[in-house]
Design a protein around this motif. Structure first.
Motif: not given
Length: 365
Positions: A206, A224, A226-227, A230, A260, A264
């Motif tokens: 990512k 991305e 922000d992901e 997380r 997920d 990516s």
């Protein structure tokens, strides 16, 4: 021998002294000798004080030696030993050779309370002293010391066998503890590897995607990033959960996470069957296997498609990547960890080349 018994249970520490108390019935012999002695009153009084002092010292030594350990305790129990020996010598003027009947007590005290050198010193010296006395006194003149001699020999043999068994039991407890500690370390290392290996691989992908999009599509690049935040938080929580033994991600959650992560990297995920096909007990190891397989696909396969098949008692993960030779299926910490998890769950794991290309991971109960 107290400080040799590293695996002694609390119950033995609390009540082991009763063994010493039971042995005090054998004070019958010096007491009988005092009762029948023709010595003067002062010597008899001295002898009775010696017997009572010996009993108190002997029992105190067992209580302290069984309940506590450490250098300080060893010094105390050794001082008590010398006190008991001194009390036994006080009876000699009144009962003569019968004072040797204290030897079995001192031999046992050395075996179970003092150190191993003391055990061998007393359990070798005791029989030698009694035998020397019997020979020096003459077997025809004194017959009673013969019985004491055989008792001393028997006590020496019993003490030596018990000491060996105690040391062997203590060593077995140490080995079991070391093995359990080693297994726990391996389990934690495997869990951390599975968690961080997967999470860091996804975060890397990512981050690379965000770097490419930062100029072309800032909004998507921000999404991305922000992901990544997380996923990092999830990885930290996962490591904490693993260390405390509380983490057990469900198979359904792992399917979503794998989808997920694969997306990516531009890899399509196809799922056939339902997670309900596996029992709750099977779902937990299956989720770990799926996580590790997903990490391997992302790192090594260069695949464009992954298919997950779920059926009663079976999990199959196929990809159309480079493939893996069967000879290589047992190497690598990831594959080894998968095999260990499968074995612990009572399942069979097979990693082999798929047809026409790619890798197949199958988990079967």
């Amino acid at each position: 021998m107290k400080h040799d018994q590293t695996g002694t249970q609390d119950a033995w520490a609390r009540y082991g002294w009763l063994m010493g108390a039971i042995w005090l019935v054998f004070l019958f012999y010096p007491i009988t000798a005092l009762v029948t002695s023709n010595a003067s009153l002062p010597l008899l009084v001295l002898g009775w004080c010696g017997v009572l002092g010996f009993a108190a010292a002997y029992l105190s030594g067992f209580i302290i030696g069984m309940r506590e350990s450490g250098t300080g305790t060893q010094r105390v129990t050794l001082l008590i030993f010398w006190a008991a020996l001194g009390c036994a010598l006080l009876t000699t003027p009144a009962i003569a050779w019968a004072a040797l009947s204290f030897l079995p007590f001192l031999m046992s005290y050395a075996s179970y309370i003092l150190s191993r050198p003391w055990h061998w010193a007393l359990n070798v010296l005791g029989p030698v002293v009694v035998t020397g006395y019997v020979i020096a006194a003459g077997v025809s003149a004194l017959s009673q010391p013969w019985g004491l001699m055989w008792i001393v020999y028997m006590i020496a043999i019993v003490n030596s066998i018990n000491s060996w068994l105690i040391r062997r039991s203590a060593r077995a407890d140490e080995l079991r503890f070391e093995l359990a500690t080693s297994e726990e370390r391996e389990s934690v290392a495997r869990d951390v590897h599975d968690l961080l290996g997967h999470s860091l691989t996804v975060i890397k992908l990512k981050a690379e995607l965000a770097a490419r999009l930062v100029d072309q599509d800032p909004a998507r690049a921000r999404a991305e990033l922000d992901e990544i935040v997380r996923l990092s938080s999830e990885a930290i929580a996962g490591v904490r959960g693993t260390v405390t033994g509380l983490r057990a991600e469900s198979l359904a959650e792992q399917l979503l996470a794998s989808g997920d992560a694969l997306a990516s990297a531009g890899i399509a995920l196809e799922v056939r069957g339902s997670v309900a096909s596996l029992s709750p007990a099977q779902s937990i190891p299956a989720a770990w296997i799926l996580r590790e397989a997903t990490t391997n696909v992302l790192r090594h396969s260069a695949a464009s498609r992954v298919r997950v098949e779920l059926s009663p008692g079976t999990l199959i993960i196929d990809d159309n990547g480079r493939g893996v030779a069967e000879a290589e299926s047992a190497t690598g910490s990831g594959l080894r960890g998968m095999g260990e998890r499968a074995a612990a769950a009572g399942a069979e794991l097979v990693v082999q080349a798929a047809s026409p290309r790619g890798t197949r991971v199958s988990l079967t109960w």
